[in-house]
Design a protein around this motif. Structure first.
Motif, short mmCIF file in Angstrom:
data_model
loop_
_atom_site.label_atom_id
_atom_site.label_comp_id
_atom_site.label_asym_id
_atom_site.label_seq_id
_atom_site.Cartn_x
_atom_site.Cartn_y
_atom_site.Cartn_z
N LYS A 32 -9.65 -32.52 -6.14
CA LYS A 32 -10.41 -32.70 -7.28
C LYS A 32 -12.14 -32.56 -6.95
CE LYS A 32 -13.19 -35.68 -5.69
NZ LYS A 32 -15.10 -36.46 -6.78
N PHE A 33 -12.86 -32.19 -8.62
CA PHE A 33 -14.09 -32.01 -8.26
C PHE A 33 -14.78 -32.11 -9.34
CE2 PHE A 33 -18.18 -29.67 -8.64
CZ PHE A 33 -18.38 -29.83 -6.45
N ARG A 66 -12.61 -23.93 -10.55
CA ARG A 66 -11.40 -23.42 -10.63
C ARG A 66 -10.70 -22.80 -10.05
NH1 ARG A 66 -13.22 -24.35 -15.92
NH2 ARG A 66 -13.00 -26.60 -16.17
N HIS A 67 -11.99 -21.32 -10.25
CA HIS A 67 -11.71 -20.10 -9.47
C HIS A 67 -11.06 -20.45 -8.01
CE1 HIS A 67 -11.68 -17.68 -13.34
NE2 HIS A 67 -13.40 -17.62 -12.72
N LYS A 68 -11.75 -21.34 -7.42
CA LYS A 68 -11.86 -21.38 -5.97
C LYS A 68 -10.57 -22.33 -5.62
CE LYS A 68 -14.87 -19.60 -3.50
NZ LYS A 68 -14.70 -18.40 -2.37
N PRO A 906 -12.57 -13.15 -6.08
CA PRO A 906 -12.37 -12.16 -5.28
C PRO A 906 -12.84 -12.66 -4.13
CG PRO A 906 -13.50 -11.87 -6.82
CD PRO A 906 -13.79 -13.48 -6.78
N LYS A 907 -12.14 -12.17 -2.33
CA LYS A 907 -12.48 -12.43 -0.99
C LYS A 907 -13.75 -11.76 -0.85
CE LYS A 907 -10.12 -14.35 2.73
NZ LYS A 907 -10.88 -15.20 3.05
N PHE A 908 -14.46 -12.31 -0.48
CA PHE A 908 -15.55 -11.41 0.24
C PHE A 908 -15.44 -10.58 1.86
CE2 PHE A 908 -18.78 -10.92 3.71
CZ PHE A 908 -19.96 -9.81 3.59
N GLU A 909 -15.34 -9.40 1.99
CA GLU A 909 -14.80 -9.08 3.63
C GLU A 909 -16.01 -7.99 3.71
OE1 GLU A 909 -11.29 -7.81 4.22
OE2 GLU A 909 -10.54 -7.51 1.78
#
Length: 977
Positions: A32-33, A66-68, A906-909
């Motif tokens: 939850k958040f 929510r995206h997370k 999106p995932k940071f690389e």
RNA sequence: GCUCGAGUGGUGGAAUUGGUAGACACGUUGGACUUAAAAUCCAAUGGACAUUAGUCCGUGCGGGUUCAAGUCCCGCCUCGAGUACCA
């Protein structure tokens, strides 16, 4: 295809509403958040651009979470009881419920246009009987509780009664009224029911007490300090006096220490914590009892400096102190009464703020020093406040500046009790830098030891005790108003009784007038159906009151903070009719993870809410003693007012007209008018004119270059006196047919209707779209700072959105052209730089810098002519919390059939950002002289060597040998010498 | 009065731990495109001098610490918020 924001925004707002995209589920496998905004009071003026600032920030955070992958609770509602609606009702007769409903509808319409991701199925309104039913219910819980200091928590009143029945109140360690009499079990049993109730009322967490209020006899009402200006009411200018009144109070003081201690549990801004700490105002010291010479009475004082007791040369009581009337001698009575009457007219805030005017009066009575037994004159003075401590101080002029000033003013001796300190000009308040002298058994002792010793001696004498005092006062809970929660209380023989919870809500009665009654009762005194029938358990006509089965109901209502002190918990289960919230709901949602609102609530709403939360926690209703883990204060958005400067010119007789002078003419009105006079029609007529004046112009009439739309201004009915005015422009010409322009004056002020500087979000949504508004509000500056609103800059973020749109629509006539092309290294670097920065920014609530980051990203991708899906799709996701409408549209065009709202972020690389070289700034004595590109993996020594052999280094040094070379790898090189 | 916060170009602001002050925008100026306007694009833009490749000044004011200060310390000034019944 162009960026048609109106169509896009309408489409997605409709989509979200129809699909209930943001509905939060109470049973979810997701973590939850809970993101919460301080709910607004729905004022008649509607939302202005300042209101959504915090809402946009919290909405970005909620969408990001929510995206997370979180199950996000993001509700909204209305704090809909309040004074403005009542004031409007008094003026117009319109029922506040109607006004409130209309205002809420307007708010809702405005909020919907900004594209917030609120779960509207959970909306609450504090003025809704289905909501205030639970406000009344909590009040009853408080009434039925007492604070047991032994267990340090609130307990049911039944446990107190059990103790009384067994052993009386001797060993009860409770937070209660000061003057509770000691009784035995036998006494208790012998008390009548009424007597027992009176005793219990001294222990209950909400209780009736006499409190000082600002009473305005002419308005028949109590006023806030805020509503009093120079001792008279702000409205109408009527006199205001301090008066005692019986009112409901909340024993928040029971929680003082826990409210203080638990501040360490929450991640709130330090200034906010500081202001709560100061508000609670814990101080350690002693309570000392002084006997009044030749009388029975004692005076209790609280002091933080008991060590200075031998420096006491007088005592000061608050003018309202109950002993004043008793101890004043007949010779002094006239003077004392006159003084009391004079101070009754001053507000508490005036009394605290004004340290320059020293006033007071001698009562003629003397107290006896506990140790020296010397006589100490007793004065009254309004620098002592009745509500703080015991309302009396032992005055030690040598150690306290206010006492010192008072003593000097009234020629009272100032004995010095500090070793080697000069007190001829001012008091000496430093605790540490001296030791005590001229003080009998305290001589030679430093502060801490002296305090210990004197408390020991006082206790031996039975005239004092070590004590911790709190500035925090019990909170007054009655309001003499109509538009608030009615109390679920009726009176039997003057004693309050609670209506049983199953009969709630007790609904606000209808009244004919919203004003106090002729006899000075609150507005509910006008209600004709406002009595409680205990047999039928319903509200009935006042005519049926017989004080046997039908009793009068409470006429006060609850304050604004009642409904707002638990609403965050109610959102978890807002439509529950059986309970304030179910245990399932509260155990899932627990508490607020992020709370955003203004710092002006620091000591009101936020302290009372913490108090109620702790009470509910003690009673086992909520699982957490603090309701909000993290809190952010958003800054105020101020308005940029526009001013028209003018003089009034008068002719021969009655003829007069207005001359408005443009900005550059302010300084030289005389010259401008002289020049203007040489043109017809006033050429030769004699006239004089007033001094230069200014008037607010509505900001709608001024463009971004500060030019006034003269025709609109002239024809505004508000400014009829300017209908035929002469406008003199920047070049000093009379303005006609665009030959010159009129520039207004600008000033930053609070955004307010009366200053005509309110900017409404609706018109901005209409002209630029909600996404532009959202981005722009964030772009203005750091969330927590206050900043001026200026619409001019909005074109910047708007053209950013257009540029981003074009990135996706690079084809002929703007056709959608995202390709499957593999991204270049530059594309990937730009994207991942952006992901990293935006993610960090959101976590740090630095939303302004992420907007700049988006701009840089789009500028770079446009320069790189990128149209690869592998870059643009993540970009749409990154932007989506900030500009959700355009993001949904692009997402949809990229081929997705479901909302972007829960798509993973999106995932940071880091691998795309690795640099092979670094451009070092090379500075000499701290001043950067040139830059040098070097491989990134060089060691300190290699960098130094590379720099030293460089031509430009030798040129700078001109043969000098450097004293020192500082190399910070990855940062800078500094050569000293 | 007390408590807290903020002061950086013409404007909003950036500078995450003391390490290239002014990112990103607005505005302004000049240019391209256009019959024209809008839209769009390009260039310049802290100040002063030099008009070049350079020098000096510059983050509210006055001091200090440091190789280095918008950032840390001391003392001021100005503005804003709260100060118990506005919400």
């Amino acid at each position: 295809m162009t960026y048609d924001f109106r169509k896009i925004e309408e489409k997605w707002q409709k989509f979200w509403a129809e699909n209930q995209t943001f509905k939060a589920e109470n049973d979810s496998q997701k973590e939850k958040f809970y993101v919460l905004d301080m709910f607004p009071y729905p004022s008649g003026a509607g939302l202005h651009v300042g209101h959504p600032l915090g809402y946009i920030a919290s909405d970005i955070y909620a969408r990001y979470k929510r995206h997370k992958g979180f199950n996000v609770l993001h509700p909204m509602g209305y704090d809909s009881f309040g004074l403005p609606a009542e004031q409007y009702a008094i003026q117009t007769g319109q029922h506040p419920a109607i006004t409130t409903e209309a205002n809420i509808n307007r708010y809702r319409e405005q909020l919907d246009k900004i594209g917030f991701s609120f779960d509207w199925s959970r909306e609450v309104r504090t003025s809704d009987p289905n909501y205030y039913k639970w406000t009344q219910w909590i009040f009853i819980q408080l009434f039925n509780s007492w604070y047991n200091k032994d267990n340090d928590k609130a307990e049911d009143i039944s446990s107190l009664i059990a103790i009384f029945e067994k052993e009386g109140n001797q060993s009860v360690n409770a937070v209660c009224d000061e003057d509770v009499a000691i009784f035995s079990a036998a006494d208790w049993k012998a008390f009548t029911t009424k007597e027992q109730q009176e005793v219990l009322l001294q222990y209950r967490l909400t209780f009736l007490a006499e409190t000082e209020v600002n009473w305005c006899p002419a308005l028949g009402t109590v006023l806030a300090n805020d509503e009093i200006v120079n001792g008279v009411s702000e409205r109408g200018g009527h006199p205001v006096i301090r008066k005692k009144m019986t009112q409901w109070s909340m024993r928040i003081s029971a929680y003082a220490q826990r409210l203080l201690d638990d501040l360490t549990m929450v991640d709130w801004p330090q200034p906010l914590k500081d202001s709560q700490t100061n508000w609670i105002g814990r101080s350690e010291g002693a309570e000392v009892t002084f006997r009044v010479k030749g009388r029975e009475e004692n005076i209790d004082v609280f002091t933080t400096r008991p060590d200075t007791i031998f420096g006491v040369s007088f005592m000061t009581l608050a003018p309202e102190h109950e002993l004043v009337a008793k101890i004043t001698t007949s010779e002094q009575r006239e003077e004392v009464e006159a003084y009391i009457a004079a101070t009754a007219k001053r507000s508490e805030r005036d009394r605290m703020a004004d340290v320059k005017t020293i006033t007071g009066a001698f009562t003629g009575a003397y107290a006896e020093h506990p140790f020296s037994k010397k006589a100490i004159p007793i004065w009254i003075g309004d620098y002592v406040l009745a509500g703080y401590g015991t309302g009396a101080v032992m005055s030690v002029p040598c150690g306290d500046q206010r006492d010192y000033d008072f003593a000097k003013h009234f020629n009272i001796p100032i004995p010095n009790i500090f070793e080697g300190v000069d007190i001829s000009v001012e008091a000496f308040a430093d605790k540490e830098k001296t030791s005590i002298a001229n003080s009998d058994f305290l001589n030679g002792l430093p502060y801490k030891k002296a305090v210990k010793r004197v408390i020991f001696e006082l206790e031996k004498l039975g005239q004092g005790i070590g004590k911790i005092n709190y500035r925090l006062r019990d909170a007054v809970f009655s309001r003499q108003r109509y538009w608030g929660e009615p109390f679920p209380v009726y009176y039997v023989d003057g004693m309050p009784h609670m209506i049983s919870p199953e009969h709630l809500p007790i609904v606000l009665p209808e009244v004919e007038k919203y004003l106090p009654t002729e006899t000075g009762e609150p507005p509910l005194g006008n209600a004709t159906v406002w009595a409680w029938d205990v047999k039928k358990s319903e509200v009935v006509s006042n005519q049926l009151i017989d004080n046997e089965t039908v009793f009068p109901l409470e006429l006060n209502t609850m304050p604004g903070w009642a409904g707002s002190s638990y609403y965050f918990n109610r959102y978890m289960d807002p439509n529950n009719n059986q309970e304030v919230f179910s245990q399932d709901a509260i155990n899932y949602w627990q508490d607020v993870d992020l709370y955003i609102g203004g710092s002006e609530h620091a000591t009101g709403h936020l302290l009372y809410s913490r108090f109620w939360q702790k009470f509910l926690f003690d009673k086992g209703f909520v699982p957490k003693p603090e309701f909000a883990k993290k809190l952010i204060n958003q800054g105020m958005i101020t308005g940029t007012s526009a001013f028209v400067y003018f003089v009034v010119a008068r002719f021969a007789k009655d003829k007069q007209f207005y001359i408005a002078v443009s900005k550059s003419g302010w300084g030289s009105v005389d010259e401008v008018i002289k020049k203007w006079r040489n043109t017809p029609p006033v050429k030769d007529e004699a006239f004089r004119y007033s001094v230069l004046n200014r008037i607010h112009s509505p900001v709608e009439y001024v463009n971004s270059s500060d030019e006034l739309d003269i025709e609109s201004f002239r024809h505004d009915p508000m400014y009829s006196e300017f209908r035929d005015a002469v406008f003199i422009g920047e070049k000093g010409e009379v303005i006609k047919e665009n030959n010159d322009i009129y520039i207004v004056g600008r000033e930053v002020e609070k955004m307010s209707k009366s200053k005509y500087n309110v900017v409404n979000p609706d018109s901005i949504c209409q002209e630029y779209g909600a996404d532009s508004l959202r981005l722009y509000e964030m772009f203005l500056g750091p969330l927590e700072q206050s900043k001026p609103w200026n619409t001019a800059g909005i074109t910047g973020v708007h053209s950013f959105l257009k540029k981003m749109w074009r990135l996706f629509h690079g084809g002929n006539e703007g056709a959608f052209t995202v390709t499957d092309a593999e991204p270049t290294a530059d594309n990937l670097k730009t994207l991942h730089k952006t992901i990293k920065k935006v993610e960090e920014d959101i976590e740090n609530f630095s939303f302004n810098t992420s907007v700049a980051t988006f701009m840089i990203c789009v500028n770079e991708l446009a320069a790189q002519k990128c149209n690869s899906k592998k870059i643009l799709e993540p970009l749409a996701l990154l932007v989506s919390p900030y500009a959700p409408h355009i993001a949904e549209e692009l997402w949809n065009k990229l081929g997705h059939t479901t909302s972007i709202a829960t798509a993973p972020f999106p995932k940071f690389e880091g691998k795309y950002l690795v640099e092979s070289s670094k451009e070092y700034p090379i500075s000499f004595n701290g001043k950067v002289r040139f830059k040098l590109e070097l491989p990134a993996d060089l060691s300190k020594e290699e960098i130094e060597a590379a720099v030293m052999i460089h031509d430009k280094t030798q040129e700078q040094l001109q043969g000098r040998a450097p004293k020192k070379v500082i190399v910070v790898p990855g940062k800078i090189v500094n050569i000293v010498g």
